[in-house]
Design an enzyme around this catalytic site. Sequence first.
Site, mmCIF file in Angstrom:
data_model
loop_
_atom_site.group_PDB
_atom_site.id
_atom_site.type_symbol
_atom_site.label_atom_id
_atom_site.label_comp_id
_atom_site.label_asym_id
_atom_site.label_seq_id
_atom_site.Cartn_x
_atom_site.Cartn_y
_atom_site.Cartn_z
ATOM 1 N N TRP A 171 24.237 13.976 -15.907
ATOM 2 C CA TRP A 171 23.826 13.748 -17.558
ATOM 3 C C TRP A 171 25.094 12.720 -17.880
ATOM 4 O O TRP A 171 24.822 12.026 -18.834
ATOM 5 C CB TRP A 171 23.707 15.235 -18.181
ATOM 6 C CG TRP A 171 23.126 16.026 -17.604
ATOM 7 C CD1 TRP A 171 23.263 17.105 -16.889
ATOM 8 C CD2 TRP A 171 21.615 15.971 -17.604
ATOM 9 N NE1 TRP A 171 22.074 17.815 -16.638
ATOM 10 C CE2 TRP A 171 21.072 17.281 -17.076
ATOM 11 C CE3 TRP A 171 20.736 14.843 -18.223
ATOM 12 C CZ2 TRP A 171 19.943 17.376 -16.843
ATOM 13 C CZ3 TRP A 171 19.236 15.129 -17.973
ATOM 14 C CH2 TRP A 171 18.794 16.329 -17.161
ATOM 15 N N ASP A 172 26.220 12.814 -17.327
ATOM 16 C CA ASP A 172 27.260 11.948 -17.699
ATOM 17 C C ASP A 172 26.981 10.427 -17.227
ATOM 18 O O ASP A 172 26.942 9.487 -18.005
ATOM 19 C CB ASP A 172 28.596 12.406 -17.002
ATOM 20 C CG ASP A 172 29.432 13.335 -17.705
ATOM 21 O OD1 ASP A 172 29.233 13.504 -19.048
ATOM 22 O OD2 ASP A 172 30.264 14.092 -17.036
ATOM 23 N N ILE A 173 26.196 10.369 -16.181
ATOM 24 C CA ILE A 173 25.901 9.241 -15.473
ATOM 25 C C ILE A 173 24.965 8.505 -16.714
ATOM 26 O O ILE A 173 24.940 7.361 -16.922
ATOM 27 C CB ILE A 173 25.369 9.083 -14.033
ATOM 28 C CG1 ILE A 173 26.694 9.381 -13.342
ATOM 29 C CG2 ILE A 173 24.879 7.858 -13.782
ATOM 30 C CD1 ILE A 173 26.362 9.819 -11.914
#
Lengths: 405, 405
Positions: free
Chosen positions: A161-163
């Site tokens: 999700w961060d990516i």
Amino acid sequence: MNRLLADLRIVEISAFVAAPLGGMTMAQMGAEVIRIDPIGGGIDFARWPVTRHGDSLYWAGLNKAKRSLALALDKPEGREIARAIITAPGVGGGIFLTNLPPSRGLDYATLKSDRADLIMLRLVGNRDGSAAVDYMVNAASGFPLVTGAGGAPVNHVLPAWDIAAGLYLATGLLAAERHRARTGKGQEVVAALSDVMLATVGNLGYIGDVAINGTARPALGNDLYGSFGRDFATADGRRIIIIALTPRQWRALGEATGLSDRLAMIGPMMDVDLDTEAGRYAARGAIGAVLARWCVSHSLDEIRTAFAGTGVLWGLFQDFFQLVRDDPRCSEANPLFAMVDQPGIGRHLMPGLPLDFASEPRLPPQPAPRLGEHSDAVLAEVLGLPPAEIGRLHDAGVVAGPDGR
Amino acid sequence: MNRLLADLRIVEISAFVAAPLGGMTMAQMGAEVIRIDPIGGGIDFARWPVTRHGDSLYWAGLNKAKRSLALALDKPEGREIARAIITAPGVGGGIFLTNLPPSRGLDYATLKSDRADLIMLRLVGNRDGSAAVDYMVNAASGFPLVTGAGGAPVNHVLPAWDIAAGLYLATGLLAAERHRARTGKGQEVVAALSDVMLATVGNLGYIGDVAINGTARPALGNDLYGSFGRDFATADGRRIIIIALTPRQWRALGEATGLSDRLAMIGPMMDVDLDTEAGRYAARGAIGAVLARWCVSHSLDEIRTAFAGTGVLWGLFQDFFQLVRDDPRCSEANPLFAMVDQPGIGRHLMPGLPLDFASEPRLPPQPAPRLGEHSDAVLAEVLGLPPAEIGRLHDAGVVAGPDGR
């Protein structure tokens, strides 16, 4: 690394994966990205994996090609300097990427009063401003409960999700800069990490599945959902994945293994049409049983030979050691990579941007800066401060160089 | 959905997640994205999840806000029409996004001969042009062998590499279009799915860990690596994740649970400094044991109350049903979403773009087209074909409308 965005200057005050990846993506296309950190480093400065000396390979990996300014962001004078750098004049400047809460003189309204065409990209956890990190967003997403064999949640290790959020920020930055180039107007762009998750769950059809069908996909271990694919053991103890999404791939698999006739028996046996993905999914147990016996009686080399040039979709499971040591794609033979010295860490294989632009020669990846490496240069170049003033800021503990002072 | 890129026209010939997500991201910022599919649909047209009538929620989810042209790409005349649409004049046109192999008259060199400033974004599996899908790339990445408890690979269910690749393509598209707006020059931009994986593994420090340290992170179940975080059972049978990355979060956790004194005993007991991430990681077993007993003796509601407003980072594991039915973020209360009728599927909660641009009002998400919905309109508007010619193309089976003919 290329020079495609060499006329842009972006200031980043961030931590962890998402916003740093967004900034690094710009830096790897040639933008000047000035990452401002607190003196001594931000909350991600020692994140694992680290070297035996405690230097963070993670931090180095996510801040490649940036410039580093170490600034006392807890002091009013430090924040004033940050504000001046963010809003410094220049056609390609005035772009600020952050996951700081909007406060302390570095909020959009304050910064805009200094530079009307400011573009500010702000990552928040939840849309209401409350905190959320990848692990929390992932827990809510539904995916951990269908990852693995089921029963208990299994978290992904990749901070997916961060990516995704970091790359949405990169996209949003370029879209906002395009708008500014055409209209002269800046703006604030906000992304919530939980919205990135929610949009993705919806985009993949899982919200519709519950809402329209009243169903949801179960945990299936490594089986593909709605098609055929799973992992198999080889005779020599390796594990591979075999996939057949299309009729062509399905036929290729039967031919390459010599099992076409046996696999064809499964259609009438299970009363399904094996030429459809749904049919292969329904019969995956029987298909898997036939293929498993073939795989476990062949070595990886034999399987590799049998599948070469056939159109069979398959892959080898590798651990990080095997990836780095055995996979030719993870080597200097791949133009994505170069051996680069990372100060404080050492020379190792470093990836560049996974996009090849024909207009731009691919330059070697640039290492991450040492913390504070560009403090003096940024103060001189961006703010025009004379050496004596820069010296005073060091003495006052407002600015630090790579020696930490 | 907004109108930020309303002057762009992008033609997409693609399938599955990555390239369609890249195109949809542009469409959700207002670009005209014309997805060309074979008559009857491409290889992803029936991908699961599907409705009971076989309509793909997945396809609908990844093609929102696009226009659909159904074209006989297996016939020379169909490919000629695709070529003409891709290279049609217009300042914001001449952008082609695809994961087709470069062939059949739709390669960059051929298209460029029709429109010199063409921008072509091409997703490949591996850099050498060989096929690779998310499952294969993931198997090679090292992540499945550190996901879950270890011993056997556990595949992620989220197609994370595809999602990252799609967003890299969106970023690359805007960067290339920026270059064209400044220089008049188009170009080919190529991304390999395996390079997206390799760059990410490197960016997160895992290549450096092997190369510099000769180590790699182990499988840790749901434990965080290098910090404190893991999942816990509640008294009422739910599961939550609790995380403490920073000293502030660590102190908040002790205070909110009333366990500060007990947790403090762990430092000397395990001979670690609990004010550091490395210390909490080393002592995670003992920390987890103390917290587990607290969690399992409190209901979810009690835990929610105890943690509210304290700064504790925690999250609730939800399945897809719980996400859709219970999470207020996954509802019309969140401006990300609106209830939208998807033709053939029905009215349901549909996400828009997870970026809020202050310059642009957020418009409701647009549904995916029916296959061929815009065939006639695209032929008329982009190529200027008269109705009689469009009729001939239907009769010849070169073009189909939403009725499949």
